[in-house]
Structures are given as C-alpha cells and as structure tokens.
Design a protein around this motif. Structure first.
Motif, short mmCIF file in Angstrom:
data_model
loop_
_atom_site.label_atom_id
_atom_site.label_comp_id
_atom_site.label_asym_id
_atom_site.label_seq_id
_atom_site.Cartn_x
_atom_site.Cartn_y
_atom_site.Cartn_z
N ILE A 143 0.71 -0.98 -0.55
CA ILE A 143 -0.08 0.06 -0.22
C ILE A 143 1.00 1.17 -0.13
O ILE A 143 1.92 1.76 0.44
CB ILE A 143 -0.99 -0.05 1.14
N GLU A 144 0.81 2.17 -0.95
CA GLU A 144 1.81 3.51 -1.01
C GLU A 144 2.09 4.32 0.30
O GLU A 144 2.87 5.00 0.37
CB GLU A 144 0.76 4.52 -1.92
N GLN A 145 1.09 4.81 1.13
CA GLN A 145 1.37 5.48 2.03
C GLN A 145 0.56 5.59 3.10
O GLN A 145 -0.25 4.37 3.18
CB GLN A 145 0.48 6.92 1.55
N ILE A 146 1.62 5.14 4.50
CA ILE A 146 1.91 4.72 5.49
C ILE A 146 1.57 4.54 6.41
O ILE A 146 2.94 5.44 6.83
CB ILE A 146 1.74 3.00 5.89
N ALA B 95 9.28 3.49 13.31
CA ALA B 95 8.23 3.03 12.58
C ALA B 95 9.03 3.32 10.97
O ALA B 95 8.80 3.05 9.93
CB ALA B 95 6.59 4.16 11.82
N ILE B 96 9.36 5.30 10.70
CA ILE B 96 10.61 5.52 9.54
C ILE B 96 11.25 4.59 9.02
O ILE B 96 11.64 4.00 7.75
CB ILE B 96 10.70 6.76 9.76
N ARG C 15 12.03 13.93 10.59
CA ARG C 15 12.38 14.32 9.54
C ARG C 15 14.47 14.03 9.88
O ARG C 15 14.50 13.66 8.83
CB ARG C 15 12.45 16.03 9.59
N GLU C 16 14.29 13.87 10.84
CA GLU C 16 16.28 13.41 10.40
C GLU C 16 16.24 11.72 10.00
O GLU C 16 16.55 11.12 9.76
CB GLU C 16 16.54 13.68 12.24
N ALA C 17 14.73 11.34 10.81
CA ALA C 17 15.41 9.64 10.43
C ALA C 17 14.49 9.47 8.84
O ALA C 17 15.30 8.58 8.24
CB ALA C 17 13.84 9.13 11.01
N ALA C 18 13.29 10.13 8.33
CA ALA C 18 13.12 10.09 6.83
C ALA C 18 14.62 10.60 5.81
O ALA C 18 14.80 10.13 4.84
CB ALA C 18 12.40 11.37 6.79
N GLY D 168 16.20 8.35 3.34
CA GLY D 168 15.62 9.10 1.70
C GLY D 168 14.53 9.10 1.57
O GLY D 168 13.70 9.33 0.64
N LEU D 169 13.83 9.05 2.44
CA LEU D 169 11.94 9.48 2.27
C LEU D 169 12.45 11.07 2.15
O LEU D 169 12.49 11.99 2.87
CB LEU D 169 11.54 9.05 4.18
N ILE D 170 11.84 10.80 0.36
CA ILE D 170 11.28 12.83 0.67
C ILE D 170 10.09 13.08 1.09
O ILE D 170 9.79 14.12 1.71
CB ILE D 170 12.30 13.51 -1.06
#
Length: 258
Positions: free
Chosen positions: A52-55, A83-84, A115-118, A122-124
């Motif tokens: 699924i695309e967005q979790i 989670a991230i 945001r640091e985990a993202a 590489g989660l934009i």
C-alpha cells in the motif's frame, strides 16, 4: 486538489482489505477501542510488505490524555524512528500542554526526530499529521495556527465533537482558516451514507474512516460469556475494515464534482 481517503487500520486484515477496496493511504494503529495506539513493529513491516502506497503510523504510547512524561516522549521518539526505518511514509502525532494548548516544544522535537529519520532512509515526502488531540485542545483556532507553524501537512479532526457530523460547523471554519496551508481531514463516524454530506457542508478535501463491519469468526468451538475485551463485545464477530465499504467511500467522494 484531488480528494483523499485515509482508512484507519488496526490489523493486517484491515490493511489488506483497504488495499483491495482501492485505498492508497492508511493510518496504521492498534487498540482502536482505546482511540488508537502505536502499532507493533511487526504490523508496520507487514503493512509495508502489503505494497500500500502511503502508511501513516500513529504514535500514541497509551490511552487517555495527550500530556506525556519525559519517559513517554522518549518512547515516542524511538517509535517514530523505528516506524520510518521500517518503511512508513508518515507519522501521526499530537501532544498538548496541561492547559490544553498545542505543546510546541514537544511536538517540534517529535517532528525533528521524524525528519532526521526520513533523511537517513531517503524519504522525501514525509507526511506529518496532527491527530484528534486537537479536538480536546482549549482553543481550536489558536491550536490550528500552532499546528500550521509546526509544519504539519494534515490535521485530523471531528470538529471538536463526538463525530464529524456533529462537528460540521467547526470543521467548515477550520477549512476556511487553513486557506490551503494545511489539509483538514474530517474523521470520526464517517461512512458511505454521510461522506458526501460532510464534504459538501465543510469543503474538506480529505476524509478518514475505519470502513469497518463485523467479520464472522471461523471458529467452530465457541465458549459463550467469556469476553477478552470490552464487556458485551462479540469475540466471534470483530469489526474489521471491509473492501466493499472502502470501495463505496471512494465511489462517493469521487462522484462529487464541486
């Protein structure tokens, strides 16, 4: 702007049902009878594996109010990272002060951790949703301004009422106040029979629903009068997301042209 449907999923069967029904976005949690709690890391991994695309993972360590101790905040920070790192595309948070205002310091800290985990994975397009802690805040208009200042993408709200239908006047005011700076997502008690009314009355571009119905158990042996959860609940027909209800919700919101 295309209207969004977010399905609140409390188990892997609900995740799979949401996907089957056509949903692209979910809020993942556990303990729906408690108002939603942080899901297990195993459930997060399984949801990611579903494709699924967005979790969006709910970060709420316990039921009750939204005032947290330093120990609980540290736990929430760890849950956000995990989670991230596991593949979640967003988090759902909400912390209040003892006086019922948005806790800017603590929420900012949680968002910084996310945001640091993202960045590390590489989660934009990290999504930050402020949940229904908003609905028990002291002053909704000021709380919305604070949530926008935090940089949240979305606010989930029932309009500070027991259900979105009862909260229509405030939800409409919030949409006008937000003026496109944040997505106002209506939630609580939304189903295919009232979704169109809620959208028309408020102008929201997003709705949030569990899309649940009783799912009969496959157990042949059943012991009556023994409850594992809320007294009087049916252990052999738990509520779970239905692909049919999800599909009906999507059909409803996609049929609205204005």
């Amino acid at each position: 702007m295309t209207r969004q449907l977010e399905i609140c999923c409390g188990d892997i069967a609900s995740v799979l049902a949401a996907k089957e029904g056509g949903a692209r976005r979910i809020e993942l949690c556990s303990g729906l009878s408690e108002g939603g709690l942080t899901p297990s890391i195993g459930l997060i991994h399984s949801a990611v594996d579903s494709g699924i695309e967005q979790i969006n993972v709910l970060i709420r360590p316990r039921p009750g109010d939204f005032l947290y101790s330093d120990t609980e905040v540290a736990l929430m920070e760890n849950d956000i990272r995990e989670a991230i790192y596991a593949g979640a595309t967003g988090i759902v948070i909400g912390v209040l002060t003892p006086d019922g205002d948005v806790d800017m310091n603590t929420n900012s800290k949680l968002i910084s951790v996310a945001r640091e985990a993202a960045r590390k994975v590489g989660l934009i397009n990290l999504n930050i949703t402020f949940h229904r802690a908003f609905d028990v805040s002291r002053e909704p208009a000021a709380s919305l301004q604070d949530i926008i200042r935090l940089g949240c993408n979305c606010l989930l709200t029932s309009g500070a009422a027991q259900s979105a239908v009862k909260g229509l006047p405030l939800i409409s005011k919030l949409v006008n106040q937000a003026d496109g700076r944040i997505v106002i997502m209506a939630g609580s008690g939304i189903n295919p029979s009232n979704a169109a009314e809620i959208i028309a009355a408020t102008g929201v571009k997003a709705i949030h629903a569990t899309a649940r119905k009783p799912i009969p158990s496959k157990m042949r042996f059943r012991r009556p009068l023994v409850s594992m959860g809320v007294p009087g609940s049916d252990e052999y027909a738990p509520l779970s997301t239905s692909p049919d209800v999800v599909a009906k919700l999507l059909q409803t919101i996609n049929s609205i042209t204005s």
